[in-house]
Enzyme design. Structure first.
Site, PDB file in Angstrom:
ATOM      1  N   GLY A 132       0.848  -1.194   0.000  1.00 18.37           N
ATOM      2  CA  GLY A 132       0.000   0.000   0.000  1.00 18.37           C
ATOM      3  C   GLY A 132       0.876   1.235   0.000  1.00 18.37           C
ATOM      4  N   LEU A 181      -1.055   7.399   2.342  1.00 17.62           N
ATOM      5  CA  LEU A 181      -0.288   8.217   3.277  1.00 17.62           C
ATOM      6  C   LEU A 181       0.567   7.368   4.191  1.00 17.62           C
ATOM      7  CD1 LEU A 181      -2.684  11.080   4.373  1.00 17.62           C
ATOM      8  CD2 LEU A 181      -0.694  11.179   2.888  1.00 17.62           C
ATOM      9  N   ALA A 182      -0.030   6.332   4.779  1.00 20.04           N
ATOM     10  CA  ALA A 182       0.726   5.522   5.729  1.00 20.04           C
ATOM     11  C   ALA A 182       1.812   4.725   5.020  1.00 20.04           C
ATOM     12  CB  ALA A 182      -0.219   4.588   6.485  1.00 20.04           C
ATOM     13  N   ARG A 202     -20.263  13.928  13.605  1.00 18.30           N
ATOM     14  CA  ARG A 202     -20.709  13.215  12.415  1.00 18.30           C
ATOM     15  C   ARG A 202     -21.778  12.163  12.701  1.00 18.30           C
ATOM     16  NH1 ARG A 202     -14.946  12.152   9.290  1.00 18.30           N
ATOM     17  NH2 ARG A 202     -14.712  14.302   8.609  1.00 18.30           N
ATOM     18  N   HIS A 231     -17.925   6.107   5.114  1.00 14.98           N
ATOM     19  CA  HIS A 231     -16.830   6.974   4.749  1.00 14.98           C
ATOM     20  C   HIS A 231     -15.482   6.477   5.255  1.00 14.98           C
ATOM     21  CE1 HIS A 231     -14.589  10.605   4.261  1.00 14.98           C
ATOM     22  NE2 HIS A 231     -14.451  10.769   5.551  1.00 14.98           N
ATOM     23  N   GLU A 260      -5.302   3.373   8.081  1.00 14.53           N
ATOM     24  CA  GLU A 260      -6.689   2.954   8.286  1.00 14.53           C
ATOM     25  C   GLU A 260      -6.809   1.435   8.390  1.00 14.53           C
ATOM     26  OE1 GLU A 260      -9.414   4.486   5.329  1.00 14.53           O
ATOM     27  OE2 GLU A 260     -11.149   3.525   6.257  1.00 14.53           O
TER      28      GLU A 260
END
Lengths: 260, 281, 639
Positions: free
Chosen positions: C41, C44-45, C331, C402, C426
């Protein structure tokens, strides 16, 4: 579910099919009824469902975020990269831009540097090669000083942002009659070259990126088709900046300029 | 362990980078550098075309003044250098600019062609079956590769016609440009040829003059809007000036009805020189 | 539950990370090059981890199934990234960010992890700025901040509406720099299909080349999964089309525990689905709630155009029910209320599946130009998608899935229950507890990748010094490769009648109905049986055409959807077991008299981590008890 407020239109699709880079390709014609509320790619999804049901292999095309930001999607629609709507990536194009009985010709982005993988999917990895050549600021993790130590004039920051908005979709190359990647490359050079952080490597970066770009792509003749096709409307001004910086990079006394 | 580019990206380079030449020749190895050369030589060539057009306006002052103007070109540099030396230097410069302009254009268009090879090329240009709707490209920018060769061929014709006198034969009188021009351009096909070529030239300059700002990276929001205007003005001036010669010749404005000197290299040119002298005196 | 050792270091909360960094084992610089690390992956991470590990001198192999590392879905984050910089001098601090995050997560996250996250948040901004990320600046040239997602301080850094894109390009460029330097080997269009273990330790992965179909083994001393969340189990979500759970799920099936799968986040401001063939949902930035007023017609099935509905016939239900926070409630609260009014029959739009987000008052108050300056690009996007002009008529919005807080269980070192296998971003069950705050996802992904994993991974690797990687011709690899090749052929040979997308869409409907914004016991039970029935149908009736040795997008999807089926069952089971409401997990049986989420701290202040027991058997639920030493547990209230 029912009661959709979009009307249904019938369109004739001429879609490019090609099983591999070396295989000859050709157009396939399909009729498609579609709601004007659907996005262009949802229409292709629907067509693929029908092809699959009929035992025919679905059309390969790439898309991911479908929000116009990841740059994965992109096809030629009636000869225009990303289709007729300005500042809109293929995934954000909706069928309300088309009329009943329209004929829509769908082709892959074309350039020698973007070989076709299958159907509408092309390999745009030379764009990564250009970034690898220097599209970065060399700062190891942990080596950064406080973010507010270096103020950046707002005008420069805003302009750098305009360039940084590039999503790397390759529409500029596809739209360019010369298959040049000047807009893509200059956007990255402009983004980093306009910021104070990017100054140390400004000249070496420009030199390396331009020369890598030229291994894969054509030469710019300043038509301006790229900007028109760009979903982020990146300006031709960055190409001028790149041309200037490139020549400077070649003649500059970088020792005295304190930059490599 | 390091990967090769091929393993990483699968797309092979379209153009192989050759070993770098020594500075400043290396500038010419890259397309961006070559565009600089094209732009700079373009500026030189536009300068020449402009001067050539302005100088030729002497034709409207009659054969004597025209002769004097032609003579003055040979005596640039005064008595300091041998006659015609500076003119030859200028010609040499002009020729090298022309060659560079041409070479860069041809090589760059080859490069672009190779970069679009798999893209359904139609007469050298990339075409999509969906019908390429040009959005930004102007007619002038799209026809550079046609107007360029037209101009090059025309220049050869023009030299053969009015410098070497190949086609006028006995009618050609060295040192009497007025006579040569009025004789050549009074033939309708020749006039048409000149008109066509000069329209091509104007188109070429219209895109070229704008394009060179981009190629040279001359770009500033304060005057960017002037770039198109300048290109239009330049192309327009040159077009009007240059078209006036064939058109007005055809219209009978440039003819030898009122000529007082005889036609001929020895007698005629001496007469023209004296007449020009007389004007001044 | 001895296995769920969180390895949270000793000491006071604020000192834990600092002390731990000192006490961890180090790998000396010359030895780092002896270690191979696989990072899967490049969001970002993943990109930040691969780049940083490369900079440190490890030999890194980075894998992405995209054509370029820059395409990962981190790119779509709009709003911003939190950091406790306190540049605005409004009283922010590491402790406040920590506190807000724990509270926002409804007290279901690990205190020590969250505190570490808040600590390194400041470094992220410095790092990103140095990389050339063009954060918004004020006229003095310094960084600008805004408040976000109901926070009472301005700590969110942003880059127009494209913060995720700009941060990802920063991380991607750092990654490409290492690729150029030769420390990172980049494999694009390579999808992880199996995690390989030898003697209980992760020793590599098996990937399929999406263009040639070739299945190849790769070995390393450690494997890092940074493969994102599983929102696409709902089919319709704001996630990108290719987002999936496959990497995490296959790791789960090799022994990594899967934690809190029922914690999923619904974003309140998305554009409602317009048709049956809708392929995904588009999020509109939460910042719109700063100026827009949310309402529905008071009458049922009111079909008048919005403009024709007089004030008296409108129900500004958030302002009515939550006078203190109004339209800015968190949220989960905003989302649930939208669902309630739509379920009651007040929904607007052709499918009655939306509520109005109205800017008329803001335009009247601040002028059209001011609103256009602030939200112009969002309004344009809305108009492109819906064909409606939000300057003239209210937007229609509806919640959509989301983000997923659940994921692979990891300890303080971000290592899963499989030694040598890490999970970041995530993909892990992370620091967000039961609900993630706005602008915290980017923060966590980059914190893990830049500043946490590169330290913690050394502690374990130091003990591996001298051990060679398992050769890829070892039987553990060849068996795994053969298994994956078989899988591809199995899909191609079913030759049923329905497409992969058909099953995915149907699965999504069940998951949305049963494990969506509000869940209840009987519904979850029903969901379990529905999923199971559809799953057997899928395995016998799916039609995947074409071959395995070329780009075959249906084939790719088939494997991903198969994993979604298994995950969906676990989600339902997890939601069923967690007999309380917390954050994004709302059990209708557990609500206060006012209809708010009712936690059960006595019985559920723990992480549920599920252990795979083989095909056809139910996973075992393990617990990691959460202890709160610093933050006092309380009922969230936004009245």
């Amino acid at each position: 579910m029912s009661g959709s407020h979009g009307e249904t239109i019938n369109v004739t699709l001429k879609v490019w099919r090609q099983t591999s880079a070396d295989a000859p390709g050709g157009f396939e014609t399909h009729q498609q009824a579609i709601s004007t509320d659907a996005s262009f790619l949802e229409m292709l999804d629907l067509l693929n469902e029908e092809l699959n049901a009929a035992g025919k292999e679905p059309i390969a095309f790439e898309s991911d975020c479908r929000e116009g930001i990841c740059g994965t999607c992109g096809v030629m629609i009636n000869g225009r990269a990303h289709g007729p709507q300005k500042a809109t990536a293929t995934c954000q194009l909706h069928m309300r831009e088309f009329a009943d009985d329209d004929e829509i010709v769908i082709e892959p982005f074309r350039a020698t540097g973007f070989p076709v993988i299958r159907d509408l999917a092309v390999d745009r990895s030379p764009l990564d090669a250009i970034i690898e050549a220097g599209g970065y600021i060399s700062v190891n993790t942990g080596a950064a000083s406080d973010a507010n130590l270096t103020p950046v004039p707002k005008a420069a920051a805003d302009q750098a942002f305009d360039a940084a908005a590039c999503i790397g979709c390759g529409a500029c190359v596809a739209a360019c009659p010369n298959s040049a990647a000047q807009l893509f490359t200059s956007a990255k050079i402009g983004h980093l070259g306009l910021l104070p952080q990017g100054q140390a490597e400004r000249w070496s970066r420009t030199e390396a990126m331009v020369e890598t770009m030229e291994e894969f792509f054509g030469s710019c003749t300043n038509h301006g088709e790229c900007t028109e096709a760009c979903p982020k409307e990146i300006s031709l001004d960055f190409i001028a900046l790149m041309n200037r910086d490139y020549m400077k990079a070649k003649v500059k006394n970088r020792g005295l300029a304190g930059q490599h | 362990m390091a990967q090769t580019t091929g393993e990483r990206y699968r797309v092979a380079p379209v153009h192989r980078r050759s070993r770098e030449w020594p500075f400043p020749l290396n500038l010419y190895q890259t397309a961006v550098g070559r565009k600089w050369v094209m732009a700079l030589t373009g500026i030189g060539l536009i300068g020449f075309v402009l001067a050539h057009m302005v100088g030729n306006l002497h034709v409207y002052e009659g054969p004597a003044r025209m002769h004097e103007y032609a003579e003055s070109l040979r005596t640039i540099g005064g008595g300091l250098v041998p006659k015609s030396a500076v003119l030859w230097l200028l010609r040499l410069g002009l020729l090298s600019m022309f060659v560079l302009h041409l070479h860069s254009a041809i090589s760059l268009s080859r490069m672009s062609r190779a970069s679009s090879e798999d893209a359904g090329l139609v007469s050298g240009a990339k075409r999509y079956a969906g019908g390429r709707e040009h959005v930004a490209a102007t007619y002038a920018s799209r026809t550079m590769r046609w107007t360029g060769p037209i101009i090059a061929l025309f220049i050869l014709y023009h030299l053969a016609d009015l410098t070497w006198g190949w086609w006028l034969g006995d009618d050609f009188v060295a040192g009497d440009p007025y006579h040569n021009v009025s004789t050549s351009l009074s033939a309708l096909p020749v006039a048409i040829l000149y008109i066509v070529a000069n329209v091509a030239l104007a188109f070429h300059i219209f895109h070229g003059a704008w394009s060179m700002f981009q190629s040279l990276g001359i770009n500033n929001p304060r005057y960017n809007h002037l770039r198109r205007g300048l290109a239009t003005l330049l192309a327009g001036l040159i077009l009007v000036g240059n078209l006036s010669f064939p058109i007005l010749t055809q219209a009978g404005l440039i003819d030898e009805d009122n000529r007082t000197c005889p036609i001929g290299e020895v007698e005629g040119n001496t007469c023209l020189a004296e007449e020009a002298e007389g004007h001044q005196g | 539950m001895g296995i769920l050792e969180s390895k949270v270091p000793e000491g006071t909360l604020a000192d834990k990370w600092e002390n731990h960094k000192f006490s961890m084992n180090l790998v000396n610089p010359n030895n780092k090059r002896k270690f191979d690390i696989i990072v899967v992956g490049t969001g970002l991470a993943g990109a930040s981890a691969a780049a940083t590990l490369g900079e440190l001198g490890y030999r890194v192999k980075a894998f992405t199934f995209h054509d370029s590392p820059r395409r990962a879905h981190s790119i779509a984050a709009q709003g911003g990234i939190n950091a406790a910089k306190n540049y605005t001098n409004d009283g922010d601090s590491v402790h406040r960010l920590f506190y807000d995050t724990v509270k926002g997560g409804d007290y279901r996250s690990r205190e020590a992890n969250v505190h570490r996250l808040a600590e390194v948040s400041v470094n992220i901004i410095d790092q990103a700025t140095a990389q050339g990320v063009p954060f918004a600046r004020d006229y003095g040239g310094l960084l600008d901040n805004r408040s976000f997602g109901g926070a009472q301080v301005s700590r969110t850094f942003y880059a127009r509406g494209q913060t995720g894109q700009q941060l990802l390009i920063g991380a991607y460029s750092a990654l490409m720099r290492q690729v150029a330097a030769g420390t990172v080997e980049l494999h694009t269009r390579a999808e992880l299909l199996d995690v390989v273990k030898k003697d209980g330790r992760a020793c590599g992965i098996v990937v399929r080349d999406l263009l040639s179909g070739e299945v190849t083994p790769h070995s390393a001393h450690a494997v890092v999964l940074a493969t994102g969340g599983y929102s696409n189990v709902y089919f319709l979500s704001t996630n990108a089309m290719m987002c999936n759970v496959t990497a995490a799920w296959r790791a789960h099936k090799r022994g990594a525990y899967f934690a809190n799968p029922c914690y999923t986040q619904i974003h309140p401001t998305c554009i409602p689905a317009s048709d049956d063939f809708q392929s995904k949902l588009t999020l509109m930035s939460e910042s719109l709630r700063n100026d827009g007023r949310i309402w529905v017609p008071s009458a049922f099935d009111d079909t008048r155009p919005a403009a024709d509905i007089p004030e008296g016939d409108r129900d500004y239900y958030l302002e009515r029910k939550y006078p203190a926070f109004g339209n800015l409630v968190p949220r989960d609260v905003a989302s649930r209320n939208a669902k309630t009014v739509c379920d009651e029959g007040h929904g607007v739009g052709p499918l009655k599946n939306g509520v109005y987000l109205d800017f008329a008052a803001a335009i009247a108050r601040n002028g059209l130009d001011a609103i256009s300056e602030k939200y112009g690009n969002l309004f344009d996007m809305y108009q492109r998608i819906t064909g409606e002009n939000p300057y003239e008529q209210p937007m229609r919005i509806y919640p959509a899935i989301h983000y997923t807080m659940g994921g692979l269980w990891v300890d303080y070192h971000l290592m899963t229950t499989v030694p040598g296998l890490y999970s970041i971003g995530e993909a892990n069950f992370s620091d967000h507890g039961a609900n993630r705050l706005g602008a915290s996802a980017l923060m966590q992904g980059l914190a893990d990748g830049y500043f946490v994993l590169p330290y913690t991974i050394g502690d374990d690797l130091a003990g591996q010094l001298g051990n060679p990687v398992v050769p890829v011709d070892d039987p553990v690899f060849t068996t795994a490769v053969a298994g994956i090749e078989d899988e591809a052929h199995r899909w191609l040979s079913i030759n049923g009648t329905r497409s992969v997308d058909h099953f995915h869409r149907e699965l999504g409907r069940i998951v949305w109905d049963r494990i969506g914004m509000a869940r209840n016991g009987p519904g979850l039970e029903k969901g379990l049986s529905e999923i199971s029935a559809l799953r057997s149908e899928f395995h016998s009736d799916v039609r995947v055409l074409g071959s395995a040795d070329t780009l075959n997008q249906s084939l790719e999807k088939a494997g991903r959807v198969a994993d979604f089926f298994e995950l969906a069952e676990l989600m339902a089971r997890d939601a069923l077991e967690r007999s309380e409401s917390c954050g994004g997990h709302f059990r209708e049986e557990h609500q206060t008299a006012q209809g708010e989420a009712q936690r059960d701290d006595d019985n559920f202040a723990h992480v549920a981590a599920w252990e795979w027991n083989g095909e056809g058997t139910v996973q075992t639920r393990h617990r990691e008890e959460l202890t709160f030493e610093t933050v006092a547990l309380s009922q969230r209230s936004y009245k």
